[in-house]
Write an enzyme that holds these catalytic residues in place. Structure first.
Site, PDB file in Angstrom:
ATOM      1  N   SER A  46      -5.487  -0.929  -1.695  1.00 53.13           N
ATOM      2  CA  SER A  46      -4.265  -1.202  -2.462  1.00 53.13           C
ATOM      3  C   SER A  46      -4.188  -2.671  -2.863  1.00 53.13           C
ATOM      4  O   SER A  46      -3.780  -3.003  -3.980  1.00 53.13           O
ATOM      5  CB  SER A  46      -3.027  -0.822  -1.641  1.00 53.13           C
ATOM      6  N   ASN A  47      -4.591  -3.557  -1.964  1.00 54.69           N
ATOM      7  CA  ASN A  47      -4.562  -4.982  -2.272  1.00 54.69           C
ATOM      8  C   ASN A  47      -5.703  -5.409  -3.181  1.00 54.69           C
ATOM      9  O   ASN A  47      -5.724  -6.537  -3.660  1.00 54.69           O
ATOM     10  CB  ASN A  47      -4.553  -5.790  -0.980  1.00 54.69           C
ATOM     11  N   LYS A 165      -6.427   5.290   8.289  1.00 56.90           N
ATOM     12  CA  LYS A 165      -5.695   4.039   8.118  1.00 56.90           C
ATOM     13  C   LYS A 165      -4.264   4.442   7.802  1.00 56.90           C
ATOM     14  O   LYS A 165      -4.005   5.044   6.763  1.00 56.90           O
ATOM     15  CB  LYS A 165      -6.263   3.200   6.979  1.00 56.90           C
ATOM     16  N   SER A 167      -0.689   3.289   6.856  1.00 55.77           N
ATOM     17  CA  SER A 167       0.137   2.206   6.341  1.00 55.77           C
ATOM     18  C   SER A 167       1.595   2.597   6.246  1.00 55.77           C
ATOM     19  O   SER A 167       2.389   1.908   5.599  1.00 55.77           O
ATOM     20  CB  SER A 167      -0.376   1.775   4.958  1.00 55.77           C
ATOM     21  N   GLY A 190      -2.327  -0.104   9.317  1.00 56.52           N
ATOM     22  CA  GLY A 190      -2.436  -0.432   7.904  1.00 56.52           C
ATOM     23  C   GLY A 190      -1.653  -1.666   7.520  1.00 56.52           C
ATOM     24  O   GLY A 190      -1.570  -2.008   6.338  1.00 56.52           O
TER      25      GLY A 190
END
Length: 297
Positions: A46-47, A165, A167, A190
């Site tokens: 996502s980042n 993961k 988040s 996450g």
């Protein structure tokens, strides 16, 4: 199946002033992260602004990361797409250029159709066909779709599904998975905000936006926990909270990239429509870094 363990940075994607992917700068960041205590990198997280990238850009970024990261450090590729067909194709192509694990977010545009049966079928079919292990990526804050603990535990029995993961920030749900998951199933925090809590409950690492800014600091929280210095790990975890919030919920991708620039990595510009951090945001991030004792450039 490779054991996924430790701290991973979901590496930012570098863009030039025209919005094109800057593979050279991305490679520089990869080399710099390779010299830290990170266990590896998540490319196309996502980042990494994965939803703003083309299929071809995604594969080339994974290849670039693998070519510039030490062999002993893992490359996890974010290969989740809306359709099963494209997810499988991207997973195969990323595996072919060196990805060790596929991190797969839930399809989410047709939210009402993404029930437990649909998601279970999606991940099972992918794991059956994937040439590399699959890691579930639960990101309800962005996707609007939650992978419940009941489904995660069913999927954890699959020999080619290596972990999750999570988040979502729901520590109860994470606990439910850790309570019943089979041995060897890797549960990752996450977010840096609940890294230590996840480790205490039996998790084995984290994929953390804030690790793009302070990779060694994040890794040392886990190091201190694993060597039994819980008090030091606790103090470091609590001190990390303001910076973690600044590069996630408060100031988003633009804030994270600004923080990277401040500490010597190359964050640069986000890709439109995301905007870069403004001057006041930069001042606030600089203040938070100073308070944490992180030197800036």
């Amino acid at each position: 199946m490779k054991k996924v363990h430790g701290i991973f940075a979901p590496i930012a994607t570098a863009f030039d002033a025209s919005g094109e992917v800057d593979y050279s700068t991305f490679a520089e960041n990869t080399v710099a992260f390779g010299a830290t205590k990170l266990s590896g990198l998540v490319v196309l997280g996502s980042n990494g602004e994965f939803t703003l990238l083309s299929h071809e850009e995604k594969v080339k970024l994974v290849e670039t990361a693998r070519n510039h990261l030490p062999a002993e450090k893992m490359v996890i590729a974010g290969t989740g797409c809306e359709s099963f067909r494209e997810t499988l194709q991207l997973t195969k192509e990323c595996a072919a250029v060196g990805a060790d694990v596929a991190l797969v977010v839930t399809p989410n545009y047709y939210k009402k159709d993404m029930n437990e049966a649909a998601l279970g079928n999606f991940y099972t079919m992918l794991a059956d066909a994937s040439p590399i292990p699959v890691m579930i990526y639960n990101m309800p804050g962005n996707s609007g779709v939650n992978v419940p603990s009941s489904l995660t535990l069913k999927l954890a029995a699959h020999p080619n599904i290596t972990g999750i993961k999570d988040s979502g920030g729901n520590i109860v749900q994470i606990s439910e998975v850790l309570a019943k998951a089979p041995e060897g199933f890797s549960v990752f925090a996450g977010s840096g905000s609940y890294l230590l809590a996840t480790l205490l409950l039996g998790g084995v690492g984290g994929t953390l936006a804030v690790a793009n800014v302070v990779p060694d600091y994040c890794a040392e929280i886990q190091e201190n926990f694993e060597k039994g210095d819980l008090e030091k790990a606790r103090k470091m975890q609590l001190a990390l909270l303001p910076l973690n919030a600044a590069v996630t919920s408060r100031f988003g991708i633009g804030g994270m990239k600004a923080a990277m620039d401040m500490v010597g990595f190359k964050g640069g510009l986000p890709r439109l429509p995301i905007l870069p951090a403004g001057e006041e945001t930069r001042k606030e991030i600089a203040r938070i870094l100073k308070e944490l004792g992180i030197p800036t450039v």
